[in-house]
Design a protein around this motif. Structure first.
Motif, PDB file in Angstrom:
ATOM      1  N   ASN A  20      12.175 -43.948   4.970  1.00  0.00           N
ATOM      2  CA  ASN A  20      10.954 -44.478   5.572  1.00  0.00           C
ATOM      3  C   ASN A  20      10.355 -43.490   6.572  1.00  0.00           C
ATOM      4  O   ASN A  20       9.128 -43.358   6.677  1.00  0.00           O
ATOM      5  N   MET A  21      11.213 -42.784   7.319  1.00  0.00           N
ATOM      6  CA  MET A  21      10.719 -41.759   8.239  1.00  0.00           C
ATOM      7  C   MET A  21       9.986 -40.662   7.482  1.00  0.00           C
ATOM      8  O   MET A  21       8.875 -40.248   7.852  1.00  0.00           O
ATOM      9  N   VAL A  22      10.609 -40.178   6.416  1.00  0.00           N
ATOM     10  CA  VAL A  22      10.007 -39.097   5.636  1.00  0.00           C
ATOM     11  C   VAL A  22       8.700 -39.563   4.998  1.00  0.00           C
ATOM     12  O   VAL A  22       7.708 -38.818   4.956  1.00  0.00           O
ATOM     13  N   ALA A  23       8.680 -40.807   4.510  1.00  0.00           N
ATOM     14  CA  ALA A  23       7.458 -41.330   3.894  1.00  0.00           C
ATOM     15  C   ALA A  23       6.311 -41.369   4.894  1.00  0.00           C
ATOM     16  O   ALA A  23       5.149 -41.108   4.542  1.00  0.00           O
ATOM     17  N   ALA A  24       6.620 -41.689   6.158  1.00  0.00           N
ATOM     18  CA  ALA A  24       5.576 -41.732   7.183  1.00  0.00           C
ATOM     19  C   ALA A  24       5.087 -40.327   7.537  1.00  0.00           C
ATOM     20  O   ALA A  24       3.904 -40.124   7.848  1.00  0.00           O
ATOM     21  N   GLU A  25       5.979 -39.347   7.497  1.00  0.00           N
ATOM     22  CA  GLU A  25       5.601 -37.973   7.845  1.00  0.00           C
ATOM     23  C   GLU A  25       4.842 -37.271   6.719  1.00  0.00           C
ATOM     24  O   GLU A  25       4.006 -36.402   6.981  1.00  0.00           O
ATOM     25  N   TRP A  26       5.143 -37.629   5.483  1.00  0.00           N
ATOM     26  CA  TRP A  26       4.678 -36.864   4.332  1.00  0.00           C
ATOM     27  C   TRP A  26       3.160 -36.668   4.297  1.00  0.00           C
ATOM     28  O   TRP A  26       2.689 -35.521   4.180  1.00  0.00           O
ATOM     29  N   PRO A  27       2.335 -37.705   4.377  1.00  0.00           N
ATOM     30  CA  PRO A  27       0.886 -37.459   4.293  1.00  0.00           C
ATOM     31  C   PRO A  27       0.363 -36.600   5.438  1.00  0.00           C
ATOM     32  O   PRO A  27      -0.599 -35.842   5.264  1.00  0.00           O
ATOM     33  N   ARG A  28       0.991 -36.688   6.594  1.00  0.00           N
ATOM     34  CA  ARG A  28       0.558 -35.868   7.730  1.00  0.00           C
ATOM     35  C   ARG A  28       0.926 -34.401   7.510  1.00  0.00           C
ATOM     36  O   ARG A  28       0.173 -33.495   7.871  1.00  0.00           O
ATOM     37  N   LEU A  29       2.093 -34.166   6.896  1.00  0.00           N
ATOM     38  CA  LEU A  29       2.480 -32.795   6.585  1.00  0.00           C
ATOM     39  C   LEU A  29       1.575 -32.201   5.515  1.00  0.00           C
ATOM     40  O   LEU A  29       1.177 -31.030   5.592  1.00  0.00           O
ATOM     41  N   VAL A  30       1.239 -32.997   4.507  1.00  0.00           N
ATOM     42  CA  VAL A  30       0.331 -32.514   3.463  1.00  0.00           C
ATOM     43  C   VAL A  30      -1.032 -32.180   4.060  1.00  0.00           C
ATOM     44  O   VAL A  30      -1.686 -31.205   3.667  1.00  0.00           O
ATOM     45  N   ALA A  31      -1.460 -32.970   5.049  1.00  0.00           N
ATOM     46  CA  ALA A  31      -2.751 -32.729   5.695  1.00  0.00           C
ATOM     47  C   ALA A  31      -2.718 -31.539   6.648  1.00  0.00           C
ATOM     48  O   ALA A  31      -3.757 -31.163   7.199  1.00  0.00           O
ATOM     49  N   GLY A  32      -1.524 -30.971   6.869  1.00  0.00           N
ATOM     50  CA  GLY A  32      -1.413 -29.792   7.713  1.00  0.00           C
ATOM     51  C   GLY A  32      -1.204 -30.078   9.180  1.00  0.00           C
ATOM     52  O   GLY A  32      -1.321 -29.160  10.010  1.00  0.00           O
ATOM     53  N   GLU A  33      -0.883 -31.322   9.545  1.00  0.00           N
ATOM     54  CA  GLU A  33      -0.652 -31.640  10.956  1.00  0.00           C
ATOM     55  C   GLU A  33       0.590 -30.914  11.471  1.00  0.00           C
ATOM     56  O   GLU A  33       1.576 -30.745  10.749  1.00  0.00           O
ATOM     57  N   ASP A  34       0.534 -30.540  12.726  1.00  0.00           N
ATOM     58  CA  ASP A  34       1.666 -29.884  13.382  1.00  0.00           C
ATOM     59  C   ASP A  34       2.463 -30.954  14.125  1.00  0.00           C
ATOM     60  O   ASP A  34       2.155 -31.289  15.272  1.00  0.00           O
ATOM     61  N   LEU A  35       3.463 -31.512  13.473  1.00  0.00           N
ATOM     62  CA  LEU A  35       4.227 -32.618  14.049  1.00  0.00           C
ATOM     63  C   LEU A  35       5.282 -32.096  15.017  1.00  0.00           C
ATOM     64  O   LEU A  35       5.868 -31.030  14.797  1.00  0.00           O
ATOM     65  N   PRO A  36       5.541 -32.831  16.093  1.00  0.00           N
ATOM     66  CA  PRO A  36       6.634 -32.432  16.988  1.00  0.00           C
ATOM     67  C   PRO A  36       7.968 -32.507  16.260  1.00  0.00           C
ATOM     68  O   PRO A  36       8.178 -33.366  15.394  1.00  0.00           O
ATOM     69  N   GLY A  37       8.865 -31.604  16.590  1.00  0.00           N
ATOM     70  CA  GLY A  37      10.161 -31.575  15.927  1.00  0.00           C
ATOM     71  C   GLY A  37      11.007 -32.783  16.278  1.00  0.00           C
ATOM     72  O   GLY A  37      10.868 -33.362  17.361  1.00  0.00           O
ATOM     73  N   PRO A  38      11.889 -33.209  15.378  1.00  0.00           N
ATOM     74  CA  PRO A  38      12.788 -34.328  15.676  1.00  0.00           C
ATOM     75  C   PRO A  38      13.651 -34.014  16.891  1.00  0.00           C
ATOM     76  O   PRO A  38      14.112 -32.887  17.075  1.00  0.00           O
ATOM     77  N   GLY A  39      13.873 -35.018  17.705  1.00  0.00           N
ATOM     78  CA  GLY A  39      14.656 -34.800  18.914  1.00  0.00           C
ATOM     79  C   GLY A  39      16.149 -34.942  18.715  1.00  0.00           C
ATOM     80  O   GLY A  39      16.922 -34.679  19.642  1.00  0.00           O
ATOM     81  N   VAL A  73       6.367 -29.419   1.635  1.00  0.00           N
ATOM     82  CA  VAL A  73       7.782 -29.487   1.245  1.00  0.00           C
ATOM     83  C   VAL A  73       8.612 -28.571   2.137  1.00  0.00           C
ATOM     84  O   VAL A  73       9.675 -28.955   2.650  1.00  0.00           O
ATOM     85  N   GLY A  74       8.127 -27.346   2.335  1.00  0.00           N
ATOM     86  CA  GLY A  74       8.862 -26.411   3.178  1.00  0.00           C
ATOM     87  C   GLY A  74       8.992 -26.898   4.607  1.00  0.00           C
ATOM     88  O   GLY A  74      10.060 -26.791   5.224  1.00  0.00           O
ATOM     89  N   ARG A  75       7.920 -27.449   5.152  1.00  0.00           N
ATOM     90  CA  ARG A  75       7.970 -27.945   6.527  1.00  0.00           C
ATOM     91  C   ARG A  75       8.887 -29.157   6.645  1.00  0.00           C
ATOM     92  O   ARG A  75       9.549 -29.351   7.666  1.00  0.00           O
ATOM     93  N   LEU A  76       8.937 -29.966   5.599  1.00  0.00           N
ATOM     94  CA  LEU A  76       9.838 -31.120   5.606  1.00  0.00           C
ATOM     95  C   LEU A  76      11.293 -30.659   5.691  1.00  0.00           C
ATOM     96  O   LEU A  76      12.090 -31.188   6.477  1.00  0.00           O
ATOM     97  N   VAL A  77      11.637 -29.652   4.888  1.00  0.00           N
ATOM     98  CA  VAL A  77      13.004 -29.133   4.894  1.00  0.00           C
ATOM     99  C   VAL A  77      13.306 -28.433   6.216  1.00  0.00           C
ATOM    100  O   VAL A  77      14.422 -28.515   6.736  1.00  0.00           O
ATOM    101  N   GLU A  78      12.320 -27.746   6.773  1.00  0.00           N
ATOM    102  CA  GLU A  78      12.526 -27.084   8.060  1.00  0.00           C
ATOM    103  C   GLU A  78      12.738 -28.096   9.181  1.00  0.00           C
ATOM    104  O   GLU A  78      13.572 -27.890  10.072  1.00  0.00           O
ATOM    105  N   ARG A  79      12.001 -29.200   9.157  1.00  0.00           N
ATOM    106  CA  ARG A  79      12.079 -30.197  10.220  1.00  0.00           C
ATOM    107  C   ARG A  79      13.436 -30.889  10.261  1.00  0.00           C
ATOM    108  O   ARG A  79      14.002 -31.108  11.327  1.00  0.00           O
ATOM    109  N   HIS A  80      13.933 -31.242   9.094  1.00  0.00           N
ATOM    110  CA  HIS A  80      15.120 -32.092   9.022  1.00  0.00           C
ATOM    111  C   HIS A  80      16.322 -31.278   8.540  1.00  0.00           C
ATOM    112  O   HIS A  80      16.426 -30.925   7.363  1.00  0.00           O
TER     113      HIS A  80
END
Length: 621
Positions: free
Chosen positions: A198-217, A99-106
């Motif tokens: 839809n973007m957030v839904a695609a990111e969510w399981p990867r964030l829960v799994a702890g993946e380090d996703l590239p920041g939005p451009g 949740v925290g990483r989601l808010v930080e990303r967007h």
């Protein structure tokens, strides 16, 4: 969830405490009791993004903001209730970190909207907090955690956001036997649209799994800067709007109003696999999209009911084909004007023409709202009435198509008829305030046509919404097997065209109550010494302007020029769909002996009154 003594909780899951100076803090109030949920101690998620900042609203944000200002404070109409599943063996701390990483990303999820004075989005700013805290509810579900999370999300979304003081997100984790199973969310439409979800839904399981996703451009702050570049984008879209405004009826609802139902706005829905199969068949046959099929069918139904040979709809344009906006979380959609001819010919003819108009509208949906508003007001001033374009169409399907439709041959009439047995219609709800006279919309269902119609019962009976749904199905299924003349659409769809009483006259693309227009001019003049007459516009006028309204009156102080009279009439006619300001004003020195004598009266001055340089002739000065 208890933690062992002496162990510091993760940074994203600290207990509530003092917020950082200048940081954002959101507290989720306990929702009303949801059956089967037990509240546990809430947790606090701290976030720190890459940047904060302030900018003017993006054009997409402005559209949502203006609509929110039309509603009462605290109205939750633009809230989105949403749930995300938590799969696997992720623990509560992992979910809170996500949740925290989601808010930080967007940045849009940590944005407040602050108004500087009164008015529209022009004097409102988006203010992005770089850091802050979000209180997250935690609940234990006795059974069916996803169902419980959906009910909880609805409760969280039942109260409107305080856009200036509250971040546009509320959330809670639903657990079962101590294991997180779902995240319940309430989101403001000012923060996210369907594409963003839809973007957030695609990111969510990867964030829960702890993946380090590239920041939005690309973020809304970047979009705001781009929209204020020199030269700004949107020049072609502005030309598209000007052309559409000039050709559209000033209102699709230029007929007598009725006593509205309570609540005033009624919405019905339909689930019809037959509509989807028929739309796919028509799209393939005519080389168009299913979105165009549904748009043109909606326009045909509206034109048939309202008695117009031309239909105007505002389409909700996602604008995600523009550079950078595809990857941006935040509202990007704007309204685009689509005008479709519905005069002579068949539905197939309208579909081919309407597809071109629909595609042009989707290409030209990104523009500066202030410039379009100026063009809108200029057209209204010239037309002689407010331009009421509160008829909308929104296709929310992912990529504008269905998947997994029933394997039915649309050419098999019996099979298509059998498929119609699966059609389901239903009442959705009623609302006291909606900024629309009519609203057509698809739903996101992938294997059936989920379709909705909302109507303003001050103009159309509430049951028309339901009959338009079944009429849409009948029209499209019939069009698969035979040509449907446009002048037979109402009959085919089982709809009753509105009846205009005596005194209503077609003037160009508009219907006008001439006696009411004359009464309006007399009220403006403060005397009965005025008249409105339908006259020939002249030999050089086109067919659309074969008739015009001429207003006759006796000049008096304050109303001694066509410009002064036109300004007064426009003020008095604001918001009305039954009257039209005269196209030409004749100011006389005295009134005639009888009503028929106005054209022969001595004239002091005459003209259109639209601008100082209008074709105004000064007589006797």
């Amino acid at each position: 969830m208890r933690r062992r003594p002496g162990r510091r909780p993760p940074r994203h899951a600290r207990r509530p405490g003092r917020a950082h100076r200048g940081a954002a803090e959101v507290t989720t109030s306990p929702p009303a009791q949801v059956t089967g949920l037990t509240a546990l101690p809430p947790r606090t998620v701290e976030f720190r993004g890459a940047r904060g900042g302030q900018a003017a609203l993006t054009w997409g944000q402005q559209g949502i903001w203006r609509s929110t200002q039309w509603l009462d404070d605290g109205d939750p109409y633009f809230n989105l209730a949403w749930t995300l599943p938590v799969t696997g063996a992720a623990g509560l701390d992992a979910v809170l970190r996500a949740v925290g990483r989601l808010v930080e990303r967007h940045e849009t999820l940590r944005t407040a909207f602050v108004r500087n004075g009164e008015g529209t989005g022009e004097n409102t700013v988006q203010r992005v907090s770089r850091e802050g805290r979000l209180t997250v509810g935690v609940y234990e579900a006795a059974a069916k955690p996803m169902s419980a999370a959906k009910a909880l999300a609805a409760e969280l979304a039942a109260t409107g956001f305080d856009y200036a003081a509250e971040l546009p997100i509320r959330c809670a984790v639903v657990c079962q036997r101590g294991r997180p199973r779902a995240l319940a969310l309430a989101l403001s439409h000012l923060a996210l649209d369907g594409w963003s979800l839809n973007m957030v839904a695609a990111e969510w399981p990867r964030l829960v799994a702890g993946e380090d996703l590239p920041g939005p451009g690309w973020q809304p702050l970047d979009q705001a800067a781009s929209e204020r570049s020199d030269p700004p984008p949107g020049g072609q879209a502005l030309r598209h709007w000007r052309t559409g405004l000039a050709s559209a009826p000033r209102s699709m609802f230029d007929f007598p109003t009725r006593e509205p139902e309570e609540p005033r706005f009624v919405r019905h829905g339909m689930d019809s696999p037959a509509v989807a199969v028929a739309a796919e068949a028509l799209a393939a046959r005519h080389g168009v999209t299913t979105s165009s099929v549904l748009t043109v069918a909606s326009a045909a139904l509206l034109a048939a009911v309202t008695g117009h040979p031309r239909a105007a709809l505002q389409l909700i344009v996602s604008n995600r084909h523009h550079p950078g906006m595809e990857a941006m979380a935040g509202p990007a959609a704007q309204d685009g004007l689509c005008v479709v001819e519905m005069g002579a010919g068949t539905f197939a003819d309208a579909l081919r023409h309407g597809h071109r108009r629909t595609m042009a509208t989707y290409r030209n949906g990104h523009y500066d709202p202030a410039l379009v508003l100026a063009a809108w007001e200029a057209e209204a001033w010239d037309r002689g009435a407010d331009i009421d374009l509160d008829a909308f169409f929104n296709d929310v399907r992912q990529a504008g198509r269905w998947q997994g439709l029933p394997p039915v041959d649309p050419g098999d009439a019996a099979a298509l008829a059998a498929l119609r047995e699966r059609t389901r219609t239903f009442f959705v709800g009623a609302y006291s305030k909606v900024k629309a006279r009519i609203f057509f919309a698809t739903g996101p269902a992938p294997s059936t046509c989920e379709f909705y119609v909302l109507v303003d019962t001050a103009f159309l009976p509430g049951d028309v919404a339901g009959r338009m749904l079944t009429g849409l199905e009948e029209l499209l299924v019939r069009a698969v097997s035979e040509e449907v003349p446009l002048d037979q659409v109402a009959k085919v769809a089982g709809l009753d065209p509105v009846l205009r009483p005596a005194g209503w006259t077609a003037i160009g693309p508009d219907w006008v109550d001439v006696p009411e227009t004359e009464a309006l001019l007399r009220r403006v003049c403060g005397t009965d010494l005025a008249a409105v007459v339908v006259e020939d516009a002249g030999d050089d006028a086109g067919d659309a302007a074969a008739a015009r309204l001429t207003g006759y009156l006796v000049a008096r102080p304050g109303l001694d020029t066509p410009e002064a009279v036109h300004a007064a009439v426009m003020r008095a006619a604001a918001g009305r769909t039954d009257v039209l300001a005269p196209h030409h004003y004749v100011l006389c020195t005295a009134s005639p002996a009888g009503p028929a004598g106005w054209p022969a009266c001595p004239r002091l001055i005459e003209g259109g009154g639209r601008a100082p340089s209008s074709a105004m002739t000064v007589l006797g000065r």
